[in-house]
Structure formats: C-alpha cells, structure tokens
Scaffold this active site. Structure first.
Site, PDB file in Angstrom:
ATOM      1  N   GLU A 159      20.730  37.191 -43.461  1.00  0.00           N
ATOM      2  CA  GLU A 159      21.291  36.341 -44.517  1.00  0.00           C
ATOM      3  C   GLU A 159      20.788  34.911 -44.396  1.00  0.00           C
ATOM      4  O   GLU A 159      20.399  34.278 -45.379  1.00  0.00           O
ATOM      5  CB  GLU A 159      22.824  36.319 -44.442  1.00  0.00           C
ATOM      6  CG  GLU A 159      23.489  37.652 -44.690  1.00  0.00           C
ATOM      7  CD  GLU A 159      23.730  38.446 -43.406  1.00  0.00           C
ATOM      8  OE1 GLU A 159      22.838  38.472 -42.537  1.00  0.00           O
ATOM      9  OE2 GLU A 159      24.811  39.036 -43.292  1.00  0.00           O
TER      10      GLU A 159
ATOM     11  N   CYS B 285      26.869  33.195 -40.452  1.00  0.00           N
ATOM     12  CA  CYS B 285      26.226  33.361 -41.766  1.00  0.00           C
ATOM     13  C   CYS B 285      27.192  32.959 -42.879  1.00  0.00           C
ATOM     14  O   CYS B 285      26.804  32.327 -43.862  1.00  0.00           O
ATOM     15  CB  CYS B 285      25.758  34.799 -41.981  1.00  0.00           C
ATOM     16  SG  CYS B 285      24.242  35.184 -41.073  1.00  0.00           S
TER      17      CYS B 285
ATOM     18  N   GLU C 189      14.840  39.168 -34.151  1.00  0.00           N
ATOM     19  CA  GLU C 189      15.392  38.977 -32.808  1.00  0.00           C
ATOM     20  C   GLU C 189      14.332  38.403 -31.870  1.00  0.00           C
ATOM     21  O   GLU C 189      13.159  38.283 -32.228  1.00  0.00           O
ATOM     22  CB  GLU C 189      15.928  40.321 -32.293  1.00  0.00           C
ATOM     23  CG  GLU C 189      17.054  40.833 -33.178  1.00  0.00           C
ATOM     24  CD  GLU C 189      17.632  42.166 -32.727  1.00  0.00           C
ATOM     25  OE1 GLU C 189      17.066  42.810 -31.829  1.00  0.00           O
ATOM     26  OE2 GLU C 189      18.665  42.565 -33.303  1.00  0.00           O
TER      27      GLU C 189
ATOM     28  N   ASN D 205      16.558  40.422 -40.217  1.00  0.00           N
ATOM     29  CA  ASN D 205      16.894  39.818 -38.919  1.00  0.00           C
ATOM     30  C   ASN D 205      15.672  39.820 -38.005  1.00  0.00           C
ATOM     31  O   ASN D 205      14.912  40.786 -37.965  1.00  0.00           O
ATOM     32  CB  ASN D 205      18.094  40.510 -38.262  1.00  0.00           C
ATOM     33  CG  ASN D 205      17.935  42.002 -38.067  1.00  0.00           C
ATOM     34  OD1 ASN D 205      17.304  42.675 -38.875  1.00  0.00           O
ATOM     35  ND2 ASN D 205      18.496  42.519 -36.999  1.00  0.00           N
TER      36      ASN D 205
ATOM     37  N   CYS E  70      19.858  36.005 -38.172  1.00  0.00           N
ATOM     38  CA  CYS E  70      20.342  37.049 -39.073  1.00  0.00           C
ATOM     39  C   CYS E  70      19.582  37.041 -40.404  1.00  0.00           C
ATOM     40  O   CYS E  70      19.059  36.007 -40.835  1.00  0.00           O
ATOM     41  CB  CYS E  70      21.815  36.818 -39.399  1.00  0.00           C
ATOM     42  SG  CYS E  70      22.940  37.049 -38.023  1.00  0.00           S
TER      43      CYS E  70
ATOM     44  N   CYS F  15      28.180  38.046 -40.499  1.00  0.00           N
ATOM     45  CA  CYS F  15      28.846  37.451 -39.336  1.00  0.00           C
ATOM     46  C   CYS F  15      29.402  36.063 -39.683  1.00  0.00           C
ATOM     47  O   CYS F  15      29.066  35.479 -40.719  1.00  0.00           O
ATOM     48  CB  CYS F  15      27.873  37.351 -38.163  1.00  0.00           C
ATOM     49  SG  CYS F  15      26.642  36.053 -38.342  1.00  0.00           S
TER      50      CYS F  15
HETATM   51  N1  THU Z   1      22.798  40.788 -38.078  1.00  0.00           N
HETATM   52  C1  THU Z   1      22.370  40.316 -39.282  1.00  0.00           C
HETATM   53  O1  THU Z   1      21.178  40.048 -39.478  1.00  0.00           O
HETATM   54  N2  THU Z   1      23.301  40.152 -40.265  1.00  0.00           N
HETATM   55  C2  THU Z   1      24.590  40.550 -40.175  1.00  0.00           C
HETATM   56  O2  THU Z   1      25.332  40.418 -41.142  1.00  0.00           O
HETATM   57  C3  THU Z   1      25.103  41.107 -38.919  1.00  0.00           C
HETATM   58  C4  THU Z   1      24.182  41.061 -37.759  1.00  0.00           C
HETATM   59  C5  THU Z   1      21.784  41.024 -37.028  1.00  0.00           C
HETATM   60  C6  THU Z   1      21.788  40.104 -35.862  1.00  0.00           C
HETATM   61  C7  THU Z   1      21.160  40.962 -34.795  1.00  0.00           C
HETATM   62  O3  THU Z   1      19.747  40.878 -34.906  1.00  0.00           O
HETATM   63  C8  THU Z   1      21.567  42.372 -35.148  1.00  0.00           C
HETATM   64  O4  THU Z   1      21.982  42.323 -36.499  1.00  0.00           O
HETATM   65  C9  THU Z   1      22.681  42.933 -34.277  1.00  0.00           C
HETATM   66  O5  THU Z   1      23.750  42.072 -34.219  1.00  0.00           O
END
Ligand code: THU
Length: 160
Positions: A69, A109, A58, A56, A67, A106
């Site tokens: 995935e 994704c 940000e 991920n 994310c 999520c």
């Molecule tokens: N996140 C993911 O990368 N994948 C997931 O399956 C759940 C959430 C990330 C998004 C964000 O950067 C952090 O986790 C918190 O939500």
C-alpha cells in the site's frame, strides 16, 4: 460497523473495485517476499483515471522492507503530484500461489493513507479481503483509524 460495505462474494463488488483488485493481484506477482513468502499487491486509481500499483518489497534487514500500500501511495505521489487518490484495492496471496488470501492493511499503512486523505480533503475507499469469503470496502482511511494522530495534534502542541 455499518459504515463498512461487506460482500460475501468477490463478484458482488462494483466494477471499479474488481478492476483494481485484479490489477493488485498482478502487482503481487512483482513482490519481493522471500522471507514471509506472503506477496501483497495494491492498486489505486487517481482522479485522472491513472492506475498506480505497488507490491511488498522485503529486505534481509527485515524492517527495511515496505508494504504494498505504501509503495503504491508514495509512487503515485512522486509520479503524479497533485492528483487525488480515488480508491485503493489491496490483495495478497502466497508466493507463487494463485488463490487470494485475506490482507487488511497494517497500522502504519493506515496511518500513511490517512495523511494523504486528510491532505487531499477527499476520502479514499479501501477495498480489501477481510476473511476467506468476506470482502470489505472501508469508506475512508479515517474509518480504519479512530482517534488517530494527525497534523492537528502537532499544531495544537505548537500553539501552547
Ligand atoms: N504486507 C503488506 O504489504 N501489506 C499489508 O497490508 C500487510 C502486510 C506485507 C509486509 C510483509 O512484506 C509481508 O506482507 C508479511 O507481513
């Protein structure tokens, strides 16, 4: 619920799933998650055996992040066009931490994975940690999105 394979121990997973989970854990170390401090890694395997990872990333403008995935899926598609995705594992941990934490993909994704799955006409099993001691292999993205919205909905609309 019986279509989901549930494991009480990580070690009970099949070799390939464990391998992908390990790769995903390495990938999580490359996440950029200064805001949530929740690092996620994903690793998928293609039909030629290549493994593509994502983490991920940000951003100070929060919704601009992505994310793990989707990073992995889009990277696989950009770098290995035409190859089918055979399986993906996703793991999470606290930034700088060692122990894995539950992370079930999520909604957005799931939606993206579904479109890849539909296009390649082959289900993509998704390996993830659902709870402290529960690993799950969902047999497909479709299994995680009942009554989903797909291209068929748009086509039906265009036909009217
Ligand atoms: N996140 C993911 O990368 N994948 C997931 O399956 C759940 C959430 C990330 C998004 C964000 O950067 C952090 O986790 C918190 O939500």
């Amino acid at each position: 619920m019986s279509e989901f394979s549930v494991y009480k121990n990580f070690d009970d997973l099949d070799q390939e799933s464990k391998y992908l989970a390990h790769k995903a854990k390495d990938a999580a170390n490359h996440a950029h998650a200064p805001y949530s401090k929740f690092t996620v890694g994903a690793a998928l395997i293609l039909d030629d055996g290549s493994v593509i990872t994502g983490a991920n990333y940000e951003n100070a403008a929060y919704p601009s992040g992505m994310c793990a995935e989707r990073v992995a899926f889009f990277a696989a598609s950009a770098q290995h066009p035409g190859k089918r995705i055979m399986k993906i594992a996703v793991v999470a941990k606290k930034k700088g931490g060692k122990d894995l934490l539950p992370a079930t993909s999520c909604g957005p994704c799931r939606q993206v994975m579904l479109e890849f799955e539909t296009n390649q006409k082959k289900a993509i099993p998704i390996v993830m940690q659902a709870d402290d001691n529960t690993w799950v292999i969902a047999p497909s993205a479709a299994s995680l999105l009942p009554f989903s919205f797909t291209k068929d909905n748009l086509d039906a609309h265009h036909k009217k």
